[in-house]
Design an enzyme around this catalytic site. Structure first.
Site, mmCIF file in Angstrom:
data_model
loop_
_atom_site.group_PDB
_atom_site.id
_atom_site.type_symbol
_atom_site.label_atom_id
_atom_site.label_comp_id
_atom_site.label_asym_id
_atom_site.label_seq_id
_atom_site.Cartn_x
_atom_site.Cartn_y
_atom_site.Cartn_z
ATOM 1 N N ARG A 53 0.865 -1.185 0.079
ATOM 2 C CA ARG A 53 0.069 -0.118 0.092
ATOM 3 C C ARG A 53 0.820 1.112 0.237
ATOM 4 N NH1 ARG A 53 -4.558 0.514 4.683
ATOM 5 N NH2 ARG A 53 -2.442 0.968 5.957
ATOM 6 N N LYS A 152 -2.487 6.975 1.427
ATOM 7 C CA LYS A 152 -2.449 7.190 2.647
ATOM 8 C C LYS A 152 -1.478 8.481 2.908
ATOM 9 C CE LYS A 152 -2.291 4.463 6.944
ATOM 10 N NZ LYS A 152 -3.464 5.578 7.626
ATOM 11 N N GLU A 185 -16.082 6.287 6.208
ATOM 12 C CA GLU A 185 -15.642 5.610 7.141
ATOM 13 C C GLU A 185 -15.061 6.654 8.375
ATOM 14 O OE1 GLU A 185 -11.302 5.257 5.669
ATOM 15 O OE2 GLU A 185 -11.336 7.094 4.993
HETATM 16 N N1 PMP Z 1 -9.086 4.613 7.398
HETATM 17 C C1 PMP Z 1 -8.289 5.715 7.722
HETATM 18 C C2 PMP Z 1 -8.534 6.884 7.313
HETATM 19 C C3 PMP Z 1 -7.038 5.359 8.308
HETATM 20 O O1 PMP Z 1 -6.252 6.269 8.656
HETATM 21 C C4 PMP Z 1 -6.926 4.160 8.847
HETATM 22 C C5 PMP Z 1 -5.554 3.603 9.350
HETATM 23 N N2 PMP Z 1 -5.635 4.034 10.727
HETATM 24 C C6 PMP Z 1 -7.863 3.209 8.537
HETATM 25 C C7 PMP Z 1 -9.417 3.418 7.757
HETATM 26 C C8 PMP Z 1 -7.660 1.792 8.729
HETATM 27 O O2 PMP Z 1 -6.794 1.214 7.853
HETATM 28 P P1 PMP Z 1 -5.914 -0.060 8.465
HETATM 29 O O3 PMP Z 1 -6.680 -1.315 8.956
HETATM 30 O O4 PMP Z 1 -4.814 -0.426 7.441
HETATM 31 O O5 PMP Z 1 -5.075 0.418 9.778
#
Ligand code: PMP
Length: 299
Positions: A53, A152, A185
């Site tokens: 990622r 990200k 989210e």
């Molecule tokens: N959405 C956002 C905006 C995030 O920053 C994160 C990570 N903290 C997630 C979802 C969850 O992703 P992951 O399971 O890869 O930590």
């Protein structure tokens, strides 16, 4: 006590000396990318997926990381090994690096690579046992056409605003809607609903990050034959769900029992959420990159 060591551009430096320039474009413009990774009892959970990622985010913003993915993986493992942390949260940051005050990224000669490992600070057990009350906030998710949330990036102001709004409403976390009003989210986590035995999460094209934990839950459901699908849903669908939970690297799975003052299900963590928490915790020590000396230290 010896200071923790931080990986900074190829060197391991004590925390107090781990500093970057005020001319770094990551600081000046949010020009960079990052990952949050977790190590469970000496197993770095889904490290390859996190690295993938990271490199996809880098490709999207035309940032050339000065390490190969394998070198980056090795650097993460070495940072943990040097600090002797078997249970840790790891923050990996790659910024465009030091440049001029102007926006032009060509003034940045070399990207800056940082790996910070911290001994794990667990969320309060109460969150998992009782569940969280959350709200929906006014701040909308970045429109994917502008800055795609699949990247990200270091530009997390959108998420910071959500956190501030949540805090002002007296809760820990909040849901963000996308520009069309569909549930997207949380500020730092993905959202799932359970309704009539089916597990659902919004598709990432709505503007959610493709969470590593989110994907792990989808994998668990597929393996156990639990119907699970990506589905577009509204706030109403959240209110009338049987169960709601949030997923993220730091949070793992957190049950939600109240959204905008609507009690979810029976107002306590539901059976599907509890089962998925157990299944997720099982795979955290099975799947990943093992660091043998840290695994043995953890047992
Ligand atoms: N959405 C956002 C905006 C995030 O920053 C994160 C990570 N903290 C997630 C979802 C969850 O992703 P992951 O399971 O890869 O930590």
């Amino acid at each position: 006590m010896t200071e923790p060591l931080v990986y900074l551009d190829g060197e391991y430096v004590p925390k107090s000396k781990a500093v970057v320039s005020v001319f770094d474009h990551g600081f000046l413009y949010g020009d960079g990318i990052f990952e949050g990774i977790r190590c469970y009892s000496g197993n770095v959970f889904r490290l390859k997926e996190h690295i993938k990622r990271l490199y996809e985010s880098a490709k999207s913003i035309l940032l050339e990381i000065p390490l190969s993915p394998q070198e980056m993986e090795d650097a993460v493992v070495e940072t943990l090994r040097k600090n002797g942390y078997a249970n840790a949260y790891i923050r990996l940051v790659v910024s465009r690096g030091m440049g001029d005050l102007g926006l032009d990224p060509r003034s940045c000669v070399k990207p800056c690579v940082i790996i910070i490992a911290e001994q794990l600070k667990l969320f309060p057990q109460e969150f998992y046992e009782k569940g969280l009350s959350i709200v929906t906030v006014a701040t909308r998710r970045n429109v994917p056409d502008a800055l795609n949330p699949k990247i990200k990036s270091l530009n997390y102001l959108n998420n910071v605003l959500v956190k501030l709004e949540a805090q002002r409403a007296g809760v820990m976390e909040a849901l963000m809607l996308n520009h069309e009003g569909y549930v997207c989210e949380g500020s730092g986590d993905n959202v799932f609903l359970v309704k009539d035995g089916k597990v659902m999460t919004p598709p990432t094209y709505l503007g959610a990050l493709e969470g590593i934990t989110r994907n792990a839950i989808i994998d668990i459901c597929n393996r156990l034959g639990i119907p699970c699908e990506e589905k577009v849903f509204t706030r109403h669908d959240v209110y009338v769900a049987d169960e709601v939970f949030l997923t993220g690297t730091a949070a793992e799975l957190i049950p939600v029992i109240d959204v905008d003052s609507r009690v979810i299900g029976e107002g306590k963590p539901g059976p599907m959420t509890e089962m998925l928490i157990k299944e997720f915790r099982k795979i955290t020590v099975q799947e990943g990159t093992k660091i043998p000396e840290l695994v043995s230290k953890a047992v």
